[in-house]
Design a protein around this motif. Structure first.
Motif, PDB file in Angstrom:
ATOM      1  N   ASN A  47       0.866  -1.176   0.000  1.00 51.72           N
ATOM      2  CA  ASN A  47       0.000   0.000   0.000  1.00 51.72           C
ATOM      3  C   ASN A  47       0.907   1.233   0.000  1.00 51.72           C
ATOM      4  O   ASN A  47       1.729   1.386   0.912  1.00 51.72           O
ATOM      5  CB  ASN A  47      -0.888  -0.027   1.250  1.00 51.72           C
ATOM      6  CG  ASN A  47      -1.752   1.201   1.372  1.00 51.72           C
ATOM      7  OD1 ASN A  47      -1.260   2.302   1.569  1.00 51.72           O
ATOM      8  ND2 ASN A  47      -3.048   1.000   1.266  1.00 51.72           N
ATOM      9  N   PRO A  48       0.785   2.109  -1.001  1.00 53.36           N
ATOM     10  CA  PRO A  48       1.704   3.260  -1.100  1.00 53.36           C
ATOM     11  C   PRO A  48       1.669   4.182   0.120  1.00 53.36           C
ATOM     12  O   PRO A  48       2.711   4.705   0.532  1.00 53.36           O
ATOM     13  CB  PRO A  48       1.229   4.003  -2.348  1.00 53.36           C
ATOM     14  CG  PRO A  48       0.433   3.005  -3.121  1.00 53.36           C
ATOM     15  CD  PRO A  48      -0.145   2.042  -2.123  1.00 53.36           C
ATOM     16  N   LEU A  49       0.510   4.382   0.714  1.00 59.49           N
ATOM     17  CA  LEU A  49       0.411   5.264   1.874  1.00 59.49           C
ATOM     18  C   LEU A  49       1.100   4.644   3.098  1.00 59.49           C
ATOM     19  O   LEU A  49       1.802   5.326   3.845  1.00 59.49           O
ATOM     20  CB  LEU A  49      -1.063   5.561   2.186  1.00 59.49           C
ATOM     21  CG  LEU A  49      -1.359   6.810   2.983  1.00 59.49           C
ATOM     22  CD1 LEU A  49      -0.723   8.050   2.362  1.00 59.49           C
ATOM     23  CD2 LEU A  49      -2.859   7.002   3.104  1.00 59.49           C
ATOM     24  N   LEU A  50       0.939   3.333   3.262  1.00 59.26           N
ATOM     25  CA  LEU A  50       1.613   2.654   4.371  1.00 59.26           C
ATOM     26  C   LEU A  50       3.125   2.665   4.164  1.00 59.26           C
ATOM     27  O   LEU A  50       3.893   2.864   5.105  1.00 59.26           O
ATOM     28  CB  LEU A  50       1.108   1.218   4.520  1.00 59.26           C
ATOM     29  CG  LEU A  50      -0.349   1.073   4.949  1.00 59.26           C
ATOM     30  CD1 LEU A  50      -0.754  -0.390   4.971  1.00 59.26           C
ATOM     31  CD2 LEU A  50      -0.602   1.734   6.293  1.00 59.26           C
ATOM     32  N   TRP A  51       3.557   2.464   2.920  1.00 58.08           N
ATOM     33  CA  TRP A  51       4.990   2.507   2.590  1.00 58.08           C
ATOM     34  C   TRP A  51       5.566   3.870   2.985  1.00 58.08           C
ATOM     35  O   TRP A  51       6.596   3.958   3.651  1.00 58.08           O
ATOM     36  CB  TRP A  51       5.182   2.238   1.099  1.00 58.08           C
ATOM     37  CG  TRP A  51       6.634   2.176   0.691  1.00 58.08           C
ATOM     38  CD1 TRP A  51       7.522   3.219   0.611  1.00 58.08           C
ATOM     39  CD2 TRP A  51       7.374   1.006   0.317  1.00 58.08           C
ATOM     40  NE1 TRP A  51       8.754   2.770   0.200  1.00 58.08           N
ATOM     41  CE2 TRP A  51       8.693   1.417   0.017  1.00 58.08           C
ATOM     42  CE3 TRP A  51       7.044  -0.337   0.184  1.00 58.08           C
ATOM     43  CZ2 TRP A  51       9.680   0.529  -0.391  1.00 58.08           C
ATOM     44  CZ3 TRP A  51       8.032  -1.214  -0.221  1.00 58.08           C
ATOM     45  CH2 TRP A  51       9.333  -0.791  -0.497  1.00 58.08           C
ATOM     46  N   THR A  52       4.902   4.941   2.577  1.00 56.53           N
ATOM     47  CA  THR A  52       5.354   6.297   2.885  1.00 56.53           C
ATOM     48  C   THR A  52       5.421   6.524   4.388  1.00 56.53           C
ATOM     49  O   THR A  52       6.394   7.089   4.897  1.00 56.53           O
ATOM     50  CB  THR A  52       4.412   7.333   2.225  1.00 56.53           C
ATOM     51  OG1 THR A  52       4.490   7.159   0.814  1.00 56.53           O
ATOM     52  CG2 THR A  52       4.792   8.758   2.587  1.00 56.53           C
ATOM     53  N   ALA A  53       4.395   6.070   5.098  1.00 55.60           N
ATOM     54  CA  ALA A  53       4.360   6.255   6.551  1.00 55.60           C
ATOM     55  C   ALA A  53       5.537   5.563   7.221  1.00 55.60           C
ATOM     56  O   ALA A  53       6.188   6.130   8.104  1.00 55.60           O
ATOM     57  CB  ALA A  53       3.035   5.729   7.107  1.00 55.60           C
ATOM     58  N   ILE A  54       5.841   4.329   6.797  1.00 62.67           N
ATOM     59  CA  ILE A  54       6.950   3.585   7.390  1.00 62.67           C
ATOM     60  C   ILE A  54       8.284   4.221   7.006  1.00 62.67           C
ATOM     61  O   ILE A  54       9.165   4.421   7.842  1.00 62.67           O
ATOM     62  CB  ILE A  54       6.889   2.097   6.972  1.00 62.67           C
ATOM     63  CG1 ILE A  54       5.665   1.438   7.615  1.00 62.67           C
ATOM     64  CG2 ILE A  54       8.177   1.368   7.352  1.00 62.67           C
ATOM     65  CD1 ILE A  54       5.352   0.050   7.086  1.00 62.67           C
TER      66      ILE A  54
END
Length: 112
Positions: free
Chosen positions: A7-14
């Motif tokens: 998930n791109p948003l989860l990737w960015t958050a991590i």
């Protein structure tokens, strides 16, 4: 064949150690996202929940199936990075997309 993608948003958050807010199983949750990958054939997120609703005492670890998450938002709050786990071990992912850096392994700001 179902493609198991991050998930791109989860990737960015991590990647940026950003706190997130989301709804999982009908409960609003505030989390530090730690690991994102494929486990037992589904895309999942391992996070440390620090706020919101839970059936267990908080703060606590939670493993979530990404396809059961709704309303993901990046918050304007950062967290320091990886936390030690109670067992001292990480999950054995089928495929790990991204893991937050341990807090102790990062260089202080401005030293890179």
């Amino acid at each position: 064949m179902l493609l198991l993608q991050p998930n791109p948003l989860l990737w960015t958050a991590i990647e940026h150690r950003r706190m997130i807010q989301l709804v999982y199983h009908g409960k609003p949750r505030i989390l530090e996202p730690h690991d994102h990958g494929v486990l037992n054939g589904s895309v999942q997120l391992l996070a440390f929940q620090v706020g919101g609703s839970s059936s267990r005492p908080l703060p606590n670890w939670i493993l979530m199936k990404v396809n059961e998450i709704t309303d993901i938002e990046l918050l304007d709050r950062n967290f320091s990075g990886g936390r030690p786990t109670a067992a001292g071990k990480h999950l054995k992912w089928d495929k790990l997309f991204i893991r937050v850096e341990p807090a102790a392994d990062r260089l202080p700001a401005g030293s890179a």
